[in-house]
Design an enzyme around this catalytic site. Structure first.
Site, PDB file in Angstrom:
ATOM      1  N   CYS A  17      -2.203   9.371   2.617  1.00 15.19           N
ATOM      2  CA  CYS A  17      -1.881   8.945   1.259  1.00 15.19           C
ATOM      3  C   CYS A  17      -3.012   9.256   0.290  1.00 15.19           C
ATOM      4  O   CYS A  17      -2.792   9.319  -0.919  1.00 15.19           O
ATOM      5  CB  CYS A  17      -1.530   7.459   1.232  1.00 15.19           C
ATOM      6  SG  CYS A  17      -2.757   6.393   1.993  1.00 15.19           S
ATOM      7  N   GLU A  42       0.867  -1.177   0.000  1.00 16.85           N
ATOM      8  CA  GLU A  42       0.000   0.000   0.000  1.00 16.85           C
ATOM      9  C   GLU A  42       0.903   1.225   0.000  1.00 16.85           C
ATOM     10  O   GLU A  42       1.604   1.483   0.982  1.00 16.85           O
ATOM     11  CB  GLU A  42      -0.914   0.008   1.231  1.00 16.85           C
ATOM     12  CG  GLU A  42      -1.992  -1.055   1.198  1.00 16.85           C
ATOM     13  CD  GLU A  42      -2.945  -0.951   2.377  1.00 16.85           C
ATOM     14  OE1 GLU A  42      -2.856   0.038   3.130  1.00 16.85           O
ATOM     15  OE2 GLU A  42      -3.768  -1.857   2.546  1.00 16.85           O
TER      16      GLU A  42
END
EC number: 1.2.1.71
Length: 488
Positions: free
Chosen positions: A278, A244
Site C-alpha cells: 500500500c 488502514e
C-alpha cells in the site's frame, strides 16, 4: 474439509465453496467453504464467552502466550514462508522477511503496550489519581492478501495482549496462510474461543461486520471496502473502527548527485512486492529537462532487466507475481486505458504467460493525460509526471484524495523540510524507499487512506480504553465541608 476454527474446534464451513490457487501455476493449494452468518454468530458467542477469563489473566500471563506464539513461528518459519510465497506469489526471500516481521511484532507490541497503556498513578489531594486500561471485548480483524501473515498479525497480537478476544477474517485469496498462523496460536496454548478463524469471502465479511456482538473492527484493505465499513459504522460510537487503506503515493525526484542511487530507490519504491504494497510509489514526479530525461532513460534500462518469476525460482527473482489472474488482467486493462487517454509507454508492462499472474514492470509517462484517475493501481505500473518547479511538484504530489505515503529524493535538507511541512501524508520519507518504515512506528495515512493508527506503536491505544480513577482506601469525612451542607 475443516476450515473454520471456533471455540477451540476445527469445523467445516457451511457457506460458499472457494479455493486458493498458486497465482503462477494455477494449481489449487487450498479448498473449503466459508462461514455462514449462523457460524459467524457462533464464533462471536465463543469469543464473548472466552473474553472474561482471558481479560482477567495478568499481563505477564498473556505475554507468555504471545512469546510462545513467537517461538512457534520461529520453529515453523520455513513452512510459513513457503506457504506465503506459494499463496501470494512473492519470492521466498521476501516471504521469509514477512515471517521475521511477524516474530518481531511480539516484542514491539509488548513495549508499546507498556509505554502507551499500563498503569500510572500520582497523588491528588488526599487521594490517588490512577490511570488504567481495559480491553474492549470482542474485536474483528479483517486481513489483506498482500501481507497475509504480517498485517493481520499487527492487529491480532496487540488485541490479544490487551485482553480482547478476536475474530479473524482473512482475505479469501490467502486462507492457507491464515490457517497455518492459527495453528501456531494453538501450539502457543491460546485458550479456546480467544481467537476464532472465519474463512470466507464477501458474505462472511458482511455477516461479521454487521454482527451486533462485536465491539470493534480493525480493517486493512481496499478503500472501497473501507469506505463501506465507515458508512456502516456511522452513528455507532459504541464500536471502535480502525481503517488502514491504500494510497496513490507520490515520489518526487530532484536532481541528485548519485543517479544510480535514485534509480535503485525508485525501483525499490515502485516494484517491490510486484507493486503490491500500500506504500508503493504510484506516481513518480520527475523534473523537466535534460537531467530528468537522463534519469528516466536509466530507470527504464534497469527496470527492463528486473527478474520476474515464480516464488521458488532459483536464482531468486526480484519480483514475483501479482495475487491472481484477475488482478493481472485489471492492471493490463488499466494500462491500456491510460495509453488510450494519451499516456506514453516508456516501458510497457507485459504479461509473458497468459495463464500466469506474472507481470513485468511498467513505466508510463502520463504528463499529457488530461484527467488522470486518482486511484490506486495495485501492481507494478508506475506513472511518471514531469514537473516545472518544486512548488509545482508538491502541488501535484498532494493532488490526491489519499494520503498514505510520500517521498523525496533530494540532496537538499532545505527542500526536504519544505516537502515534509507541505506534504499531506502519514508517512514522509527522504532519500529512502517509499515502502520503508520502522516496524515500531505508527503506520497509517490521512484522507481516503484511512483513519487512526491501529498498528505498531499506537496499536495499544485502539486495543484498550483508558479508565481514570480517583481512589483512597478509607472513606473519611473531609475536615471542611462544602458550603451549604450541614451534618450536625
Amino acid at each position: 474439509m475443516s476450515t473454520l476454527y471456533i471455540a477451540g474446534q476445527w469445523l467445516a464451513g457451511q457457506g460458499e465453496a472457494f479455493t486458493s490457487v498458486n497465482p503462477v501455476t494455477q494449481a489449487v493449494i487450498w479448498s473449503g467453504n466459508g462461514a455462514t452468518a449462523a457460524q459467524v454468530e457462533s464464533a462471536v458467542q465463543a469469543a464473548r464467552q472466552a473474553f472474561p477469563a482471558w481479560a482477567k489473566r495478568s499481563l505477564e500471563e498473556r505475554i507468555s502466550v504471545l512469546e510462545a506464539f513467537a517461538a512457534s513461528l520461529k520453529s515453523r518459519a520455513d513452512e510459513l514462508a513457503r506457504c506465503i510465497g506459494e499463496e501470494t506469489g512473492k519470492p521466498l526471500w521476501e516471504a521469509a522477511t514477512e515471517v521475521t516481521s511477524m516474530v518481531n511484532k511480539i516484542a514491539i507490541s509488548v513495549q508499546s503496550y507498556r509505554e502507551r497503556t499500563g498503569e500510572k498513578s500520582g497523588p491528588l489531594g488526599d487521594a490517588t489519581a490512577v490511570l488504567r486500561h481495559k480491553p474492549h471485548g470482542v474485536v474483528a480483524v479483517f486481513g489483506p492478501y498482500n501481507f497475509p501473515g504480517h498485517l493481520p498479525n499487527g492487529h491480532i497480537v496487540p488485541a490479544l495482549l490487551a485482553g480482547n478476544s478476536v475474530l479473524f477474517k482473512p482475505s479469501e485469496l490467502t486462507p492457507k496462510v491464515a490457517e497455518l498462523t492459527v495453528q501456531c496460536w494453538i501450539e502457543a496454548g491460546l485458550p479456546a474461543g480467544v481467537l476464532n478463524l472465519l474463512q470466507g469471502a464477501r458474505e462472511t465479511g458482511i455477516a461479521l461486520a454487521a454482527n451486533p456482538g462485536i465491539d470493534g473492527l480493525f480493517f486493512t484493505g481496499s478503500s472501497r471496502t473501507g469506505n463501506h465499513l465507515h458508512q456502516q459504522f456511522a452513528g455507532r460510537p459504541d464500536k471502535i473502527l480502525a481503517l488502514e487503506m491504500g494510497g496513490n503515493n507520490p515520489l518526487v525526484v530532484e536532481q541528485v548527485a548519485d543517479l544510480d542511487a535514485a534509480v535503485y530507490t525508485i525501483i525499490q519504491s515502485a516494484f517491490i512486492s510486484a507493486g503490491q504494497r500500500c506504500t508503493c510509489a504510484r506516481r513518480l514526479l520527475v523534473p523537466q529537462g535534460a537531467w530528468g530525461d537522463t534519469l528516466l532513460a536509466r530507470l527504464v534500462a534497469v527496470s527492463a532487466t528486473i527478474e520476474v518469476g515464480a516464488f521458488d525460482q532459483q536464482p531468486a527473482p526480484f519480483m514475483g507475481s501479482v495475487i491472481s489472474l484477475g488482478a493481472a488482467r485489471a492492471l493490463m486493462d488499466a494500462q491500456q486505458q491510460l495509453l488510450a487517454n494519451g499516456a506514453v509507454a516508456l516501458l510497457e508492462m507485459t504479461q509473458p504467460q497468459a495463464q500466469a499472474a506474472l507481470l513485468t514492470p511498467g513505466i508510463l509517462d502520463v504528463s499529457a493525460v488530461a484527467e488522470r484517475p486518482d486511484e490506486e493501481l495495485f501492481g507494478p505500473l508506475l506513472q511518471v509526471i514531469r514537473y516545472a518547479d518544486f512548488d509545482d511538484a508538491i502541488a501535484e504530489a498532494n493532488n490526491t484524495q489519499y494520503g498514505l505515503a510520500a517521498g523525496l529524493l533530494s540532496d537538499s535538507a532545505e527542500r526536504y523540510q519544505q516537502f515534509w511541512l507541505e506534504s499531506r501524508a502519514g508517512i514522509v520519507n527522504w532519500n529512502k524507499q517509499l515502502t520503508g518504515a520502522a516496524s515500531s512506528a505508527p503506520f497509517g495515512g490521512v484522507g481516503a487512506s484511512g483513519n487512526h493508527r491501529a498498528s505498531a506503536y499506537y496499536a495499544a491505544d485502539y486495543c484498550a480504553y483508558p479508565v481514570a480513577s480517583l481512589e483512597t482506601p478509607s472513606l473519611v469525612l473531609p475536615s471542611a465541608l462544602t458550603p451549604g451542607v450541614r451534618l450536625s
